[in-house]
Design a protein around this motif. Structure first.
Motif, mmCIF file in Angstrom:
data_model
loop_
_atom_site.group_PDB
_atom_site.id
_atom_site.type_symbol
_atom_site.label_atom_id
_atom_site.label_comp_id
_atom_site.label_asym_id
_atom_site.label_seq_id
_atom_site.Cartn_x
_atom_site.Cartn_y
_atom_site.Cartn_z
ATOM 1 N N PHE A 76 0.813 -1.217 0.000
ATOM 2 C CA PHE A 76 0.000 0.000 0.000
ATOM 3 C C PHE A 76 0.849 1.272 0.000
ATOM 4 N N ALA A 77 2.154 1.142 0.203
ATOM 5 C CA ALA A 77 3.010 2.326 0.229
ATOM 6 C C ALA A 77 3.090 2.934 -1.176
ATOM 7 N N PRO A 78 2.769 4.215 -1.333
ATOM 8 C CA PRO A 78 2.751 4.818 -2.670
ATOM 9 C C PRO A 78 4.157 5.049 -3.204
ATOM 10 N N PRO A 79 4.309 5.151 -4.512
ATOM 11 C CA PRO A 79 5.613 5.507 -5.084
ATOM 12 C C PRO A 79 6.039 6.898 -4.623
ATOM 13 N N ARG A 80 7.335 7.122 -4.618
ATOM 14 C CA ARG A 80 7.877 8.445 -4.323
ATOM 15 C C ARG A 80 9.237 8.544 -5.002
ATOM 16 N N ASP A 81 9.908 9.673 -4.866
ATOM 17 C CA ASP A 81 11.199 9.845 -5.524
ATOM 18 C C ASP A 81 12.153 8.723 -5.130
ATOM 19 N N GLY A 82 12.637 8.020 -6.132
ATOM 20 C CA GLY A 82 13.598 6.952 -5.912
ATOM 21 C C GLY A 82 12.997 5.606 -5.607
ATOM 22 N N TYR A 83 11.688 5.579 -5.375
ATOM 23 C CA TYR A 83 11.016 4.319 -5.029
ATOM 24 C C TYR A 83 9.785 4.173 -5.917
ATOM 25 N N PRO A 84 9.785 3.178 -6.814
ATOM 26 C CA PRO A 84 8.698 3.076 -7.789
ATOM 27 C C PRO A 84 7.418 2.452 -7.256
ATOM 28 N N GLY A 85 7.459 1.873 -6.057
ATOM 29 C CA GLY A 85 6.321 1.126 -5.522
ATOM 30 C C GLY A 85 6.669 -0.349 -5.442
ATOM 31 N N PHE A 86 6.080 -1.029 -4.465
ATOM 32 C CA PHE A 86 6.431 -2.427 -4.226
ATOM 33 C C PHE A 86 6.028 -3.321 -5.392
ATOM 34 N N LEU A 87 4.812 -3.184 -5.881
ATOM 35 C CA LEU A 87 4.374 -4.043 -6.982
ATOM 36 C C LEU A 87 5.200 -3.798 -8.231
ATOM 37 N N GLU A 88 5.633 -2.571 -8.442
ATOM 38 C CA GLU A 88 6.465 -2.270 -9.610
ATOM 39 C C GLU A 88 7.817 -2.969 -9.500
ATOM 40 N N LEU A 89 8.373 -3.006 -8.295
ATOM 41 C CA LEU A 89 9.644 -3.714 -8.111
ATOM 42 C C LEU A 89 9.467 -5.208 -8.333
ATOM 43 N N VAL A 90 8.377 -5.761 -7.820
ATOM 44 C CA VAL A 90 8.110 -7.181 -8.036
ATOM 45 C C VAL A 90 7.970 -7.469 -9.528
ATOM 46 N N ALA A 91 7.263 -6.611 -10.229
ATOM 47 C CA ALA A 91 7.076 -6.804 -11.674
ATOM 48 C C ALA A 91 8.401 -6.760 -12.421
ATOM 49 N N ALA A 92 9.340 -5.960 -11.925
ATOM 50 C CA ALA A 92 10.624 -5.801 -12.614
ATOM 51 C C ALA A 92 11.509 -7.025 -12.481
ATOM 52 N N VAL A 93 11.425 -7.739 -11.345
ATOM 53 C CA VAL A 93 12.367 -8.844 -11.114
ATOM 54 C C VAL A 93 11.708 -10.212 -10.995
ATOM 55 N N ARG A 94 10.374 -10.252 -10.839
ATOM 56 C CA ARG A 94 9.632 -11.515 -10.740
ATOM 57 C C ARG A 94 10.286 -12.496 -9.756
ATOM 58 N N PRO A 95 10.341 -12.133 -8.470
ATOM 59 C CA PRO A 95 10.910 -13.046 -7.480
ATOM 60 C C PRO A 95 10.023 -14.263 -7.305
ATOM 61 N N GLN A 96 10.551 -15.284 -6.689
ATOM 62 C CA GLN A 96 9.724 -16.454 -6.393
ATOM 63 C C GLN A 96 8.626 -16.115 -5.388
ATOM 64 N N GLN A 97 8.902 -15.158 -4.491
ATOM 65 C CA GLN A 97 7.944 -14.865 -3.428
ATOM 66 C C GLN A 97 7.891 -13.377 -3.135
ATOM 67 N N ALA A 98 6.687 -12.884 -2.885
ATOM 68 C CA ALA A 98 6.476 -11.534 -2.374
ATOM 69 C C ALA A 98 5.810 -11.672 -1.011
ATOM 70 N N THR A 99 6.439 -11.108 0.014
ATOM 71 C CA THR A 99 5.890 -11.145 1.368
ATOM 72 C C THR A 99 5.325 -9.771 1.695
ATOM 73 N N LEU A 100 4.037 -9.709 1.949
ATOM 74 C CA LEU A 100 3.361 -8.434 2.170
ATOM 75 C C LEU A 100 3.351 -8.120 3.663
ATOM 76 N N VAL A 101 3.857 -6.937 3.999
ATOM 77 C CA VAL A 101 4.075 -6.535 5.389
ATOM 78 C C VAL A 101 3.463 -5.151 5.605
ATOM 79 N N PRO A 102 2.672 -4.965 6.684
ATOM 80 C CA PRO A 102 2.037 -3.668 6.908
ATOM 81 C C PRO A 102 2.912 -2.695 7.685
ATOM 82 N N ASP A 103 4.111 -2.408 7.161
ATOM 83 C CA ASP A 103 4.996 -1.509 7.882
ATOM 84 C C ASP A 103 4.832 -0.083 7.383
#
Length: 252
Positions: A76-103
């Motif tokens: 749920f953390a929005p993109p900001r300068d230098g950080y494209p967003g969590f789902l965007e990073l997952v899409a870029a590297v396609r890891p085996q696992q994404a662990t969702l954390v409410p931090d």
């Protein structure tokens, strides 16, 4: 068999404290993999306090074809300068696992999990997007959470039990209640078809006892203690010591 996934966030903390590229998160990952770990975990935060998006990309090349790659983060953390967003990073590297954390940015470290009964509807479209990428989805949950059917309903594959309270209780010599809470969550997860991961403050002293008690743990993600211990013993030997602790529990 329980997989040891080594979290290398703390390597990036040390690097960022001075600037430059030393110590190298890439070299640390290679060392841990060569020592026999089954996965590499990173938690890229929007405030870039340790692992950065460029690290996520570089590490993807190191782990590909060798071990599992686990990206942790708040979807749920929005993109900001230098950080494209969590789902965007997952899409870029396609890891085996994404662990969702409410931090949140204000947290020093992850200190609580999602409540599937409360949060499932909000998580559902994000889980669907991750599953469409071919990524296994794990939800970080508090020990003692037993209503996990909503997590299964929205397509999550696993839950990761937050083991901080267990580790604290173990250090104080009375972990029975905290361990029972972990066992209850693991059994509830298995009952609805979810796999079980675990992480936070697990260390060489408590890991074997945890795995002997908690059934069917697929993965433990360990960083802070492991990297701290590696300052004295070396990263490779420390990874191998954790693998021995897993094996001692009959989980290796």
């Amino acid at each position: 068999m329980t997989v040891l996934s080594v979290n290398i966030n703390k390597i990036a903390v040390l690097r960022n404290s001075r600037g430059g590229d030393m110590p190298s998160v890439v070299d640390a990952a290679r060392c841990a993999i060569d020592a026999g770990c089954g996965g590499i975990t990173v938690h890229p935060r929007p405030d870039l306090r340790h692992i950065r998006p460029d690290d996520v990309l570089a590490l993807a090349e190191v782990v590909r074809g060798r071990v599992e790659y686990n990206l942790e983060g708040n979807p749920f953390a929005p993109p900001r300068d230098g950080y494209p967003g969590f789902l965007e990073l997952v899409a870029a590297v396609r890891p085996q696992q994404a662990t969702l954390v409410p931090d949140s940015d204000g947290q020093i470290t992850s200190d609580h999990g999602f409540d599937p009964a409360r949060d499932a509807d909000a998580l559902a479209p994000l889980v669907a997007k991750l599953k469409a990428m071919g990524v296994r989805v794990s939800l970080f949950v508090d020990a003692g959470t037993v209503d996990l059917s909503p997590a299964a309903r929205i397509g999550a594959d696993r839950v990761e039990i937050y083991t901080g309270p267990f580790a604290d209780a173990y250090a104080h010599g009375d972990a029975a209640a905290a361990l029972s809470a972990c066992v209850a969550t693991a059994r509830a997860a298995h009952a609805v078809g979810l796999g079980v991961n675990a992480g936070h403050d697990l260390n060489q002293a408590n890991l074997t006892a945890f795995l002997r008690a908690v059934p069917g743990v697929s993965e433990v993600s360990i960083g802070h203690a492991l990297i701290g211990e590696a300052l004295y013993a070396g990263l490779g030997p420390t990874v191998r010591a954790y693998l021995r602790a897993i094996a001692a529990a009959g989980a290796g």
